[in-house]
Write an enzyme that holds these catalytic residues in place. Structure first.
Site, PDB file in Angstrom:
ATOM      1  N   SER A  73      49.740  46.967  24.754  1.00  0.00           N
ATOM      2  CA  SER A  73      48.920  47.791  23.868  1.00  0.00           C
ATOM      3  C   SER A  73      48.430  49.047  24.568  1.00  0.00           C
ATOM      4  O   SER A  73      48.330  49.109  25.796  1.00  0.00           O
ATOM      5  CB  SER A  73      47.721  46.989  23.364  1.00  0.00           C
ATOM      6  OG  SER A  73      48.151  45.809  22.727  1.00  0.00           O
TER       7      SER A  73
HETATM    8  N1  SAH Z   1      48.211  41.594  24.850  1.00  0.00           N
HETATM    9  C1  SAH Z   1      49.577  42.020  25.062  1.00  0.00           C
HETATM   10  C2  SAH Z   1      50.177  42.579  23.803  1.00  0.00           C
HETATM   11  C3  SAH Z   1      51.545  42.046  23.592  1.00  0.00           C
HETATM   12  S1  SAH Z   1      52.258  42.397  21.995  1.00  0.00           S
HETATM   13  C4  SAH Z   1      49.662  42.983  26.212  1.00  0.00           C
HETATM   14  O1  SAH Z   1      48.617  43.533  26.613  1.00  0.00           O
HETATM   15  O2  SAH Z   1      50.741  43.179  26.763  1.00  0.00           O
HETATM   16  C5  SAH Z   1      51.790  40.946  21.069  1.00  0.00           C
HETATM   17  C6  SAH Z   1      52.330  39.629  21.568  1.00  0.00           C
HETATM   18  O3  SAH Z   1      51.951  38.638  20.619  1.00  0.00           O
HETATM   19  C7  SAH Z   1      53.834  39.541  21.699  1.00  0.00           C
HETATM   20  O4  SAH Z   1      54.171  39.184  23.014  1.00  0.00           O
HETATM   21  C8  SAH Z   1      54.224  38.446  20.699  1.00  0.00           C
HETATM   22  O5  SAH Z   1      55.320  37.639  21.125  1.00  0.00           O
HETATM   23  C9  SAH Z   1      52.941  37.629  20.609  1.00  0.00           C
HETATM   24  N2  SAH Z   1      52.785  36.818  19.395  1.00  0.00           N
HETATM   25  C10 SAH Z   1      53.109  37.136  18.124  1.00  0.00           C
HETATM   26  N3  SAH Z   1      52.782  36.125  17.276  1.00  0.00           N
HETATM   27  C11 SAH Z   1      52.240  35.131  18.063  1.00  0.00           C
HETATM   28  C12 SAH Z   1      51.725  33.819  17.786  1.00  0.00           C
HETATM   29  N4  SAH Z   1      51.695  33.304  16.543  1.00  0.00           N
HETATM   30  N5  SAH Z   1      51.247  33.096  18.823  1.00  0.00           N
HETATM   31  C13 SAH Z   1      51.265  33.584  20.089  1.00  0.00           C
HETATM   32  N6  SAH Z   1      51.756  34.800  20.408  1.00  0.00           N
HETATM   33  C14 SAH Z   1      52.237  35.577  19.414  1.00  0.00           C
END
Ligand code: SAH
Length: 224
Positions: A73
């Protein structure tokens, strides 16, 4: 964690503390007011969370690809979500993060909580984040390879839940896992019209407010 401010002000070029300082100034100008959150963003080496080819982009205020069609993000959004989760508290006891991704938001939260529980539905991302945070010295993070759409039951309730992928509607299972006084920060809505929402749980019910318009990858059901 060791503060690298001042130590590396020369020689590290695009990942130096002066570059981080400029990012912090930008976040402050954008309205982030919690100085402890700003200090954390200034201290954590975001370039450690992206592939080497993107190192020079790591302190720009933008999201970046982390593989598997996911993104780390934007720093402003990480700061905004962390600030909302803390609500002025110095330190929370338990925070749940849904969507570990690179582990960057996880690390930021871990600086402000006794324990962070973080779940991710893509196994390679969970494993990489676990290795990375261990290498960086974090000992207060528990990783789960799980669907966090409805929270993570074994460790509930949480003082804060931070969801880093966008839900179509707020999953009831998440607000159920908030402690009294707890706060859920979650992007909600369809592509192109997502809003970052804050849901606060009191003894009498839930109160909802909107923090910002945002762009997140979708929250998906089930483990991949
Ligand atoms: N906080 C992260 C953002 C990653 S993008 C960072 O700082 O890098 C969002 C992430 O949410 C992705 O890796 C995706 O695979 C995960 N995601 C999506 N749906 C999800 C769910 N139901 N449970 C767990 N993770 C999920």
């Amino acid at each position: 964690m060791t503060a690298t401010r001042h130590h590396h002000s020369r020689g590290l070029g695009l990942t130096s503390s002066s570059v981080r300082g400029r990012l912090v100034d930008e976040l402050r100008a954008q309205g982030i007011v919690d100085e402890r959150v700003l200090a954390t963003i200034g201290r954590i080496a975001r370039h450690e969370f992206v592939e080497e080819a993107l190192s020079s982009e790591a302190y720009k205020n933008r999201s970046l690809p982390i593989g598997h069609a996911q993104t780390i993000s934007q720093p402003y959004i990480v700061a905004l979500m962390t600030q909302a989760a803390l609500a002025g508290a110095t330190r929370l006891s338990k925070i749940l993060e849904v969507g570990t991704g690179s582990g960057y938001q996880t690390a930021v939260l871990a600086e402000h909580a006794e324990t962070v529980f973080t779940v991710e539905r893509l196994r390679p991302l969970t494993e990489a984040a676990r290795t990375r945070l261990q290498r960086l010295g974090y000992r207060n993070v528990h990783f789960g390879y799980a669907d966090g759409m409805n929270g993570w039951t074994p460790y509930a309730p949480y003082d804060a839940i931070v969801v880093t992928a966008a839900a179509q509607t707020i999953p009831p299972g998440l607000s159920d896992q908030l402690a009294i006084g707890g706060r859920l920060v979650i992007p909600v809505g369809p592509n192109g019209a997502q809003q970052l929402k804050l849901i606060e749980r009191s003894a009498t019910g839930l109160r909802e407010s909107v923090l910002a318009s945002v762009v997140f990858v979708p929250l998906l059901a089930g483990r991949a």
